[in-house]
Scaffold this motif. Structure first.
Motif, PDB file in Angstrom:
ATOM      1  N   GLN A  21      -0.625   0.348 -16.534  1.00  0.00           N
ATOM      2  CA  GLN A  21      -0.776   1.233 -15.387  1.00  0.00           C
ATOM      3  C   GLN A  21      -0.190   0.606 -14.132  1.00  0.00           C
ATOM      4  O   GLN A  21      -0.269  -0.600 -13.953  1.00  0.00           O
ATOM      5  N   GLY A  22       0.358   1.442 -13.267  1.00  0.00           N
ATOM      6  CA  GLY A  22       0.741   0.969 -11.947  1.00  0.00           C
ATOM      7  C   GLY A  22       2.132   1.352 -11.494  1.00  0.00           C
ATOM      8  O   GLY A  22       2.353   1.520 -10.297  1.00  0.00           O
ATOM      9  N   ASN A  24       3.944   4.091 -11.730  1.00  0.00           N
ATOM     10  CA  ASN A  24       4.047   5.386 -11.051  1.00  0.00           C
ATOM     11  C   ASN A  24       3.371   5.346  -9.685  1.00  0.00           C
ATOM     12  O   ASN A  24       3.839   5.982  -8.742  1.00  0.00           O
ATOM     13  N   ASP A  25       2.287   4.598  -9.576  1.00  0.00           N
ATOM     14  CA  ASP A  25       1.643   4.424  -8.273  1.00  0.00           C
ATOM     15  C   ASP A  25       2.600   3.755  -7.295  1.00  0.00           C
ATOM     16  O   ASP A  25       2.705   4.158  -6.136  1.00  0.00           O
ATOM     17  N   GLU A  28       5.391   5.797  -5.813  1.00  0.00           N
ATOM     18  CA  GLU A  28       4.947   6.716  -4.760  1.00  0.00           C
ATOM     19  C   GLU A  28       4.657   5.953  -3.470  1.00  0.00           C
ATOM     20  O   GLU A  28       3.826   6.362  -2.668  1.00  0.00           O
ATOM     21  N   GLN A  33      -1.168   8.312   0.130  1.00  0.00           N
ATOM     22  CA  GLN A  33      -2.124   7.519  -0.654  1.00  0.00           C
ATOM     23  C   GLN A  33      -1.394   6.321  -1.260  1.00  0.00           C
ATOM     24  O   GLN A  33      -1.366   6.141  -2.465  1.00  0.00           O
ATOM     25  N   ALA A  35      -0.142   2.957  -2.772  1.00  0.00           N
ATOM     26  CA  ALA A  35      -0.753   1.978  -3.670  1.00  0.00           C
ATOM     27  C   ALA A  35      -0.791   0.611  -3.001  1.00  0.00           C
ATOM     28  O   ALA A  35       0.166   0.189  -2.365  1.00  0.00           O
ATOM     29  N   ARG A  39      -6.152  -1.729  -4.599  1.00  0.00           N
ATOM     30  CA  ARG A  39      -6.463  -0.460  -5.275  1.00  0.00           C
ATOM     31  C   ARG A  39      -6.067  -0.491  -6.748  1.00  0.00           C
ATOM     32  O   ARG A  39      -6.805  -0.014  -7.606  1.00  0.00           O
ATOM     33  N   LEU A  40      -4.876  -1.012  -7.033  1.00  0.00           N
ATOM     34  CA  LEU A  40      -4.423  -1.056  -8.422  1.00  0.00           C
ATOM     35  C   LEU A  40      -5.307  -1.974  -9.269  1.00  0.00           C
ATOM     36  O   LEU A  40      -5.671  -1.633 -10.400  1.00  0.00           O
TER      37      LEU A  40
END
Length: 142
Positions: A21-22, A24-25, A28, A33, A35, A39-40
């Motif tokens: 995960q991460g 795509n964050d 953006e 919002q 990243a 937060r990650l």
């Protein structure tokens, strides 16, 4: 859900999960919002807790490079990626780690995908790249 000779085992017998995960964050980075590493990492911790609550072995996968993805890359996002990857590699939060970043990055530019693994957009892998990821997974850890 049943096992099948044609389609393989059912998902009900899962023992291990790989958390990747991460990216795509980070892609953006210019959205409200935005990243952050904090937060990650909190998101990773939440996923780890949920998987462990189900009795699963949890493998963490590092975030792959994206320097040549024109609309997704920024120096700020890269700094976050580096920090999260360092946490994935060294925190001990995961049962095992698979370092996808090191598998697919360029030796001379760790922020970019190897050309032979790049689908052409600087962020998504081609078949050779996905094969390299598969080869990097320690099947004994599953």
């Amino acid at each position: 859900m049943t096992d099948s000779a044609e389609y393989g085992p059912s998902g009900l017998g899962v023992r291990t999960v790989i958390i990747m995960q991460g990216v795509n964050d980070l892609a953006e980075w210019n959205k409200p919002q935005q990243a952050t590493a904090t937060r990650l990492i909190a998101g990773h911790r939440q996923l780890i807790r949920a998987a462990r609550a189900k009795g699963l072995t949890v493998i963490g996968a590092t975030i792959m490079p994206m320097k040549n993805a024109d609309l997704a890359y920024s120096d700020k996002a890269e700094a976050v990626r580096d920090r999260v990857n360092r946490w994935i590699r060294t925190s001990g939060a995961y049962d095992h780690v698979v370092d996808f970043d090191r598998v697919v990055r360029q030796p001379a530019d760790h922020d970019a995908l190897r050309p032979g693994y790049d689908s052409g957009d600087g962020i998504h892998l081609n078949d050779a790249g996905y094969d390299a990821l598969a080869q990097a997974i320690d099947l004994d850890a599953l």
